[in-house]
Design a protein around this motif. Structure first.
Motif, short mmCIF file in Angstrom:
data_model
loop_
_atom_site.label_atom_id
_atom_site.label_comp_id
_atom_site.label_asym_id
_atom_site.label_seq_id
_atom_site.Cartn_x
_atom_site.Cartn_y
_atom_site.Cartn_z
N GLY A 21 27.90 2.12 38.37
CA GLY A 21 27.36 1.07 39.23
C GLY A 21 26.12 0.40 38.69
N ALA A 22 25.51 0.97 37.65
CA ALA A 22 24.26 0.40 37.15
C ALA A 22 24.49 -0.95 36.47
CB ALA A 22 23.59 1.36 36.18
N GLY A 23 25.66 -1.13 35.85
CA GLY A 23 25.96 -2.41 35.21
C GLY A 23 25.51 -2.49 33.76
N ALA B 172 28.50 -5.26 44.86
CA ALA B 172 28.00 -5.55 43.52
C ALA B 172 26.85 -4.60 43.21
CB ALA B 172 27.52 -7.00 43.45
N GLY B 173 26.71 -4.28 41.92
CA GLY B 173 25.64 -3.37 41.53
C GLY B 173 25.82 -1.97 42.10
N GLY B 174 27.04 -1.61 42.42
CA GLY B 174 27.30 -0.27 42.96
C GLY B 174 26.85 -0.10 44.38
N GLY B 175 26.76 -1.21 45.13
CA GLY B 175 26.33 -1.14 46.54
C GLY B 175 27.32 -0.37 47.40
N THR C 85 41.15 -2.55 45.73
CA THR C 85 39.79 -2.98 46.08
C THR C 85 38.87 -2.78 44.88
OG1 THR C 85 39.11 -0.78 46.79
CG2 THR C 85 40.01 -2.24 48.50
N ALA C 86 37.65 -3.27 45.02
CA ALA C 86 36.63 -2.98 44.02
C ALA C 86 36.17 -1.53 44.22
CB ALA C 86 35.46 -3.93 44.20
N VAL C 87 36.12 -0.80 43.12
CA VAL C 87 35.61 0.57 43.18
C VAL C 87 34.45 0.69 42.20
CG1 VAL C 87 37.85 1.55 43.84
CG2 VAL C 87 37.22 1.41 41.42
N LEU C 88 33.70 1.74 42.35
CA LEU C 88 32.55 1.96 41.48
C LEU C 88 33.01 2.09 40.03
CD1 LEU C 88 29.52 2.38 42.17
CD2 LEU C 88 29.93 4.82 41.83
N CYS C 89 32.32 1.40 39.11
CA CYS C 89 32.64 1.50 37.69
C CYS C 89 32.25 2.89 37.20
CB CYS C 89 31.89 0.43 36.91
SG CYS C 89 32.01 0.63 35.12
N ASP C 90 33.21 3.63 36.67
CA ASP C 90 32.86 5.00 36.30
C ASP C 90 32.23 5.09 34.91
OD1 ASP C 90 35.09 4.53 34.85
OD2 ASP C 90 36.33 6.09 35.78
N ALA D 39 31.46 -5.56 32.94
CA ALA D 39 30.71 -6.77 32.60
C ALA D 39 29.43 -6.89 33.41
CB ALA D 39 31.58 -8.02 32.77
N GLY D 40 28.85 -5.77 33.78
CA GLY D 40 27.54 -5.77 34.45
C GLY D 40 27.60 -5.80 35.96
N ASP D 41 28.81 -5.91 36.51
CA ASP D 41 28.95 -6.02 37.97
C ASP D 41 28.79 -4.65 38.66
OD1 ASP D 41 29.32 -7.54 40.27
OD2 ASP D 41 31.47 -7.11 40.33
N GLY D 42 28.98 -3.57 37.90
CA GLY D 42 28.84 -2.23 38.50
C GLY D 42 30.09 -1.77 39.22
N ARG D 43 31.12 -2.61 39.24
CA ARG D 43 32.35 -2.24 39.95
C ARG D 43 33.54 -2.87 39.23
NH1 ARG D 43 31.96 -6.39 45.15
NH2 ARG D 43 31.34 -8.16 43.89
#
Ligand SMILES: [Zn+2]
Ligand SMILES: [Zn+2]
Length: 396
Positions: free
Chosen positions: A167-169, A258-261, A158-163, A223-227
């Motif tokens: 999540g800010a992107g 998206a955006g760490g939602g 799954t999509a997980v939070l970008c560490d 790439a800015g998606d936050g995930r």
């Protein structure tokens, strides 16, 4: 004119346009309600239907209808038209003006202003983070696992939070910048001239998608998606008694938005593999035992495989083909509550084939002893199902 065959909704729409609206019913008041009662009823409805508190998709539409009903019924002149069977908002049935927003109806926009902070006014940027979607994973289980429960480790993608950016992107050490197109409002407004005067419309800013800010240096990882997409292990506990097709929800284990939602939920859908011996029907199990003719006639004991291990059951002498034997509480445990289903054993008697001369001689002797050398076929007599039906038919 006959209505064309349409769905119920279409028909109701047609009715609302052609028949004067029942403004009293919209507010839920009697036709002799006092102005005070009308005001109270409107306040209550407006609070319940306000789109910020009511998630129903048609809440806003209902809210508009209720507001319109209040506008009509609080005005003695418009109420008089309603009481005469007309619709003050409909020019064909005695309404004052063709345009509901002109003249006396100005109060409607006051109400909209009060609730929405001004019709057409910017409602501010909406933020970049969006709630994540739910995820579904299929899990094949053996009957013993669905019956008694188990714990499984699943690999979930799954999509997980970008560490890197949490999540800010944004790339580390940078921040988003205010959108030039909308000046950070998230909306762009345009003014159009119409016969009503100037009309202000607002739409989502095409540059920032409503966020009010843009990322000029996106996070290199996401790439800015936050995930980012990732594989991970999730442990899922399967309760005893689950059935094929049931879904187990793991809250917050779905896709990160998206955006760490906030993440959605993960659903694990149970699929039970067919069993070699047992057929499942709810919490009851069924199996088949085939007995030689001699064993069915003489009675015997057979060793049965159950979910709990091997078990000996007695077969009475003279057991017929098609007989059932129920073993209480040897089925699947109930998912909710205590207790278990049953195990139903279906007996099938097999007729011997390929008799050797000695066996044939013995069987012929037995047939002679039982006077079964020429058994009855379909001739009349006896009290079988058919003869009872025939007797009923003949009034005997
Ligand atoms: Zn990132
Ligand atoms: Zn913008």
């Amino acid at each position: 004119m006959p209505l064309p065959a349409m769905s119920v909704n279409c028909w109701q729409e047609a009715e609302t346009t052609n028949v004067a609206k029942d403004y009293y019913a919209l507010l839920g008041v009697r036709s002799d309600a006092s102005p005070e009662e009308i005001k109270r009823a409107y306040r209550k409805k407006a609070r319940d239907l306000h789109p910020d508190v009511n998630p129903e998709p048609d809440a806003q539409e209902k809210f508009r209808e209720v507001a319109a009903a209040y506008e009509v019924l609080r005005d003695p002149e418009k109420r008089r038209i309603v009481d005469l069977g007309g619709d003050p908002l409909d020019p064909r049935t005695g309404g004052g003006g063709g345009d509901p927003f002109a003249g006396g109806f100005a109060g409607f926009s006051d109400i909209m202003d009060a609730f929405f902070g001004g019709a057409g006014a910017a409602r501010g940027p909406r933020g970049r983070s969006r709630p994540g979607a739910d995820a579904l994973i299929r899990l094949d289980l053996e009957l013993a696992e669905t019956a008694f429960g188990t714990t499984k480790d699943l690999t979930v993608d799954t999509a997980v939070l970008c560490d890197v950016c949490s999540g800010a992107g944004t790339a580390p050490g940078t921040t988003p910048q205010t959108c030039d197109t909308c000046d950070g409002r998230g909306e762009v407004q345009s003014v159009q001239r119409s016969f009503l005067g100037q009309v202000m419309t607002a739409r989502i800013c095409p540059t920032c998608g409503g966020a009010g800010e843009v990322i000029r240096t996106p996070c290199p990882e996401c790439a800015g998606d936050g995930r980012v997409r990732a594989r991970r292990q999730v442990s899922v506990k399967i309760p005893a008694g689950v059935e094929d097709g049931m879904r187990i929800r793991l809250s917050g284990q779905g896709e990160v938005g998206a955006g760490g939602g906030p993440p959605g939920d993960l659903y694990v859908e149970v699929h039970e593999r067919p069993h070699d011996v047992f057929t499942r029907d709810g919490d009851n199990l069924h199996c088949r035992v085939t007995l030689p003719m001699t064993a069915a006639a003489l009675g015997t004991s057979v060793t049965l495989t159950t979910l709990d291990g091997e078990e000996d059951i007695d077969i009475r002498a003279g057991t017929q083909s098609g007989a059932r034997k129920t073993l209480r509480a040897r089925g699947v445990p109930h998912l909710r509550g205590v207790g278990r289903g049953d195990l139903v054993v279906h007996v099938e008697v097999s007729t011997p084939t390929k008799l050797d001369p000695e066996q044939e001689r013995l069987l012929r002797e037995l047939a002679k002893l039982r006077d079964e050398e020429r058994p009855a076929s379909n001739k009349a007599g006896g009290n079988g199902l058919f003869s009872r039906m025939r007797d009923a038919f003949n009034g005997r």
